[in-house]
Scaffold this motif. Sequence first.
Motif, short mmCIF file in Angstrom:
data_model
loop_
_atom_site.label_atom_id
_atom_site.label_comp_id
_atom_site.label_asym_id
_atom_site.label_seq_id
_atom_site.Cartn_x
_atom_site.Cartn_y
_atom_site.Cartn_z
N ALA A 71 0.51 -1.36 -0.20
CA ALA A 71 0.01 0.22 -0.31
C ALA A 71 0.92 1.47 -0.15
O ALA A 71 1.87 1.09 0.70
N TYR A 72 0.20 2.24 -0.14
CA TYR A 72 1.06 3.63 -1.34
C TYR A 72 1.31 4.03 0.67
O TYR A 72 2.07 4.84 0.76
N LYS A 73 0.33 3.61 1.44
CA LYS A 73 0.60 4.50 2.75
C LYS A 73 1.62 3.62 3.41
O LYS A 73 2.39 4.37 4.84
N ASP A 74 2.16 2.76 3.45
CA ASP A 74 2.93 1.53 3.82
C ASP A 74 4.33 2.10 3.60
O ASP A 74 5.25 2.36 3.93
N VAL A 75 4.21 2.32 2.04
CA VAL A 75 5.24 2.88 1.67
C VAL A 75 5.71 3.87 2.81
O VAL A 75 7.02 4.48 2.53
N ALA A 76 5.21 4.88 2.12
CA ALA A 76 5.10 6.30 3.18
C ALA A 76 6.05 6.38 4.04
O ALA A 76 6.53 7.20 4.57
N ALA A 77 5.16 5.33 5.23
CA ALA A 77 5.80 4.88 6.69
C ALA A 77 7.06 5.12 7.12
O ALA A 77 8.11 5.38 7.86
N TYR A 124 9.29 5.10 4.61
CA TYR A 124 10.59 6.03 3.91
C TYR A 124 10.67 7.03 4.50
O TYR A 124 11.55 7.99 4.40
N ALA A 125 9.57 7.23 5.42
CA ALA A 125 9.50 8.60 6.02
C ALA A 125 10.91 8.48 7.20
O ALA A 125 11.33 8.41 7.79
N GLU A 164 13.38 9.74 -1.69
CA GLU A 164 12.32 10.21 -3.08
C GLU A 164 13.04 9.60 -3.94
O GLU A 164 13.15 8.38 -5.30
N ALA A 165 14.76 9.80 -4.48
CA ALA A 165 15.82 9.34 -5.23
C ALA A 165 15.95 7.81 -5.66
O ALA A 165 14.99 7.46 -6.64
N LYS A 166 14.74 6.96 -3.93
CA LYS A 166 15.07 5.81 -4.15
C LYS A 166 14.12 4.75 -4.97
O LYS A 166 13.97 4.42 -5.78
N LEU A 167 13.41 5.79 -4.60
CA LEU A 167 11.69 5.38 -4.88
C LEU A 167 11.78 5.44 -6.64
O LEU A 167 11.48 4.94 -7.09
N VAL A 168 12.32 6.56 -6.62
CA VAL A 168 11.99 7.23 -7.55
C VAL A 168 13.31 5.63 -9.28
O VAL A 168 12.64 6.16 -10.55
N VAL A 185 6.31 9.57 -6.74
CA VAL A 185 6.92 8.92 -6.14
C VAL A 185 6.55 10.38 -4.47
O VAL A 185 6.02 10.28 -3.50
N LYS A 186 6.97 11.73 -5.46
CA LYS A 186 5.89 12.32 -4.27
C LYS A 186 5.24 12.78 -3.22
O LYS A 186 4.47 12.35 -2.45
N TRP A 187 3.62 12.25 -4.31
CA TRP A 187 2.38 11.64 -4.03
C TRP A 187 2.27 10.64 -3.10
O TRP A 187 1.62 10.39 -2.53
N VAL A 188 3.71 9.60 -3.46
CA VAL A 188 3.27 8.10 -2.71
C VAL A 188 3.32 8.73 -1.12
O VAL A 188 3.07 8.23 0.04
N LEU A 189 5.14 9.16 -1.17
CA LEU A 189 5.35 10.05 0.27
C LEU A 189 4.16 10.13 1.01
O LEU A 189 4.80 10.93 1.90
N ALA A 190 3.45 11.00 0.60
CA ALA A 190 2.26 12.38 1.08
C ALA A 190 1.51 11.13 1.85
O ALA A 190 0.69 11.99 2.81
N GLN A 191 1.61 9.98 1.25
CA GLN A 191 0.23 9.78 1.60
C GLN A 191 0.37 9.56 2.97
O GLN A 191 1.37 8.67 3.49
N LYS A 192 -0.45 9.37 4.10
CA LYS A 192 -0.96 9.02 5.52
C LYS A 192 -1.48 7.88 5.82
O LYS A 192 -2.73 7.47 5.39
#
Length: 104
Positions: A47-53, A55-56, A62-66, A97-104
């Motif tokens: 889930a994107y929220k899990d990815v965001a958590a 890599y928080a 950002e570079a890794k995920l891109v 990636v910016k959008w994914v990292l913003a998910q909570k």
Amino acid sequence: MKRTLMMVGMLAVSAFASQAAMANADLAKAKNCMACHAVASKLVGPAYKDVAAKYAGQKDAEAKLVAKVMKGGSGTWGAIPMPANPQVTEAEAKTLVKWVLAQK
């Protein structure tokens, strides 16, 4: 008068942020990301929220995920690898990636 202008400005910023979030969700759908991922629940991939958590707070997240979006990857979330996504440009990958990292 100043208060009214301030309120209008805050509403405009809020509306723009909502539109940007929706546009990025639409980009994720258009690039077939949502075939394997969802915002709140695991599908094939996390889930994107899990990815965001996960890599928080990581400065290089950002570079890794891109790179993972562009080239694919394996082992971070289990045995199923993420394939490369040649249909995604680097600029689109950064936006996603910016959008994914913003998910909570």
